[in-house]
Write a protein that holds these residues in place. Structure first.
Motif, mmCIF file in Angstrom:
data_model
loop_
_atom_site.group_PDB
_atom_site.id
_atom_site.type_symbol
_atom_site.label_atom_id
_atom_site.label_comp_id
_atom_site.label_asym_id
_atom_site.label_seq_id
_atom_site.Cartn_x
_atom_site.Cartn_y
_atom_site.Cartn_z
ATOM 1 N N ARG A 1 0.831 -1.210 0.000
ATOM 2 C CA ARG A 1 0.000 0.000 0.000
ATOM 3 C C ARG A 1 0.868 1.264 0.000
ATOM 4 N NH1 ARG A 1 -2.838 -1.174 4.180
ATOM 5 N NH2 ARG A 1 -1.619 0.060 5.629
ATOM 6 N N ALA B 1 2.596 1.746 -3.404
ATOM 7 C CA ALA B 1 1.689 2.307 -4.419
ATOM 8 C C ALA B 1 1.515 3.812 -4.209
ATOM 9 C CB ALA B 1 0.333 1.599 -4.359
ATOM 10 N N GLU B 2 1.344 4.219 -2.956
ATOM 11 C CA GLU B 2 1.185 5.652 -2.659
ATOM 12 C C GLU B 2 2.462 6.428 -2.992
ATOM 13 O OE1 GLU B 2 0.024 5.713 1.461
ATOM 14 O OE2 GLU B 2 -1.903 4.776 1.037
ATOM 15 N N ARG C 1 4.766 5.603 -5.164
ATOM 16 C CA ARG C 1 4.940 5.634 -6.624
ATOM 17 C C ARG C 1 3.996 6.660 -7.238
ATOM 18 N NH1 ARG C 1 7.766 6.442 -10.383
ATOM 19 N NH2 ARG C 1 6.988 5.805 -12.411
ATOM 20 N N ARG C 2 2.761 6.706 -6.750
ATOM 21 C CA ARG C 2 1.767 7.649 -7.260
ATOM 22 C C ARG C 2 2.254 9.088 -7.086
ATOM 23 N NH1 ARG C 2 -2.240 6.261 -4.072
ATOM 24 N NH2 ARG C 2 -2.606 4.405 -5.303
ATOM 25 N N SER C 3 2.899 9.369 -5.959
ATOM 26 C CA SER C 3 3.363 10.736 -5.682
ATOM 27 C C SER C 3 4.733 11.020 -6.296
ATOM 28 C CB SER C 3 3.429 10.967 -4.168
ATOM 29 O OG SER C 3 4.481 10.208 -3.596
ATOM 30 N N ARG D 1 10.028 3.766 -10.568
ATOM 31 C CA ARG D 1 9.244 2.621 -11.031
ATOM 32 C C ARG D 1 10.011 1.328 -10.789
ATOM 33 N NH1 ARG D 1 7.781 -0.936 -14.702
ATOM 34 N NH2 ARG D 1 5.621 -1.031 -15.384
ATOM 35 N N GLU E 1 -1.080 0.770 -10.196
ATOM 36 C CA GLU E 1 -0.259 1.987 -10.178
ATOM 37 C C GLU E 1 0.931 1.863 -11.121
ATOM 38 O OE1 GLU E 1 0.486 5.732 -9.612
ATOM 39 O OE2 GLU E 1 -1.229 4.782 -8.649
ATOM 40 N N ARG F 1 0.195 2.572 -14.863
ATOM 41 C CA ARG F 1 -0.118 3.952 -15.256
ATOM 42 C C ARG F 1 0.979 4.547 -16.109
ATOM 43 N NH1 ARG F 1 -2.753 7.499 -10.617
ATOM 44 N NH2 ARG F 1 -4.803 6.606 -10.749
#
Length: 117
Positions: free
Chosen positions: A50, A53-54, A56-58, A63, A114, A117
């Motif tokens: 979790r 993923a957060e 990586r999103r920010s 990657r 994620e 994307r």
């Protein structure tokens, strides 16, 4: 006259039967400890997936690093499913273990999404 084991069935003053009973009790406890450890490990991997993923999103991690964690989390999930399946446990504990592993799998799917994307 009470039953007694012959001296050939004794190890350092203890009967083989006593030693066997102690060994079986320890083996029974080991299964419970392993299941508890598996549940802790699953919870830890769920948090890791979790947070990855957060992060990586920010854009806080690369990657490549996220893919490495994703790969390790998937391997851990496979191993944990095997451990839980092979452990003898009560129905309630088994359901809790399965739910924990399902939650980990959902966190891994979110990390996979994620990464796509």
């Amino acid at each position: 006259m009470p039953f007694t084991l012959p001296d050939s069935c004794r190890i350092k003053g203890h009967s083989v039967l006593t030693s066997l009973c102690v060994a079986l009790a320890l083996v029974g406890c080991a299964g419970e400890v392993d299941l508890a450890k598996a549940l802790d490990t699953a919870a830890s991997w769920q948090s890791t997936a979790r947070m990855t993923a957060e992060a990586r999103r920010s854009g806080a991690i690369t990657r490549t690093y996220a893919v490495q964690i994703d790969t390790e989390a998937k391997q851990a999930l496979l191993e944990l499913r095997h451990e839980v399946a092979s452990a003898e446990h009560e129905t309630t504990v088994g359901r809790r273990a399965t739910a924990s592993l399902d939650s980990l799998e959902q966190s891994i799917h979110a990390l996979d999404a994620e990464l796509r994307r």
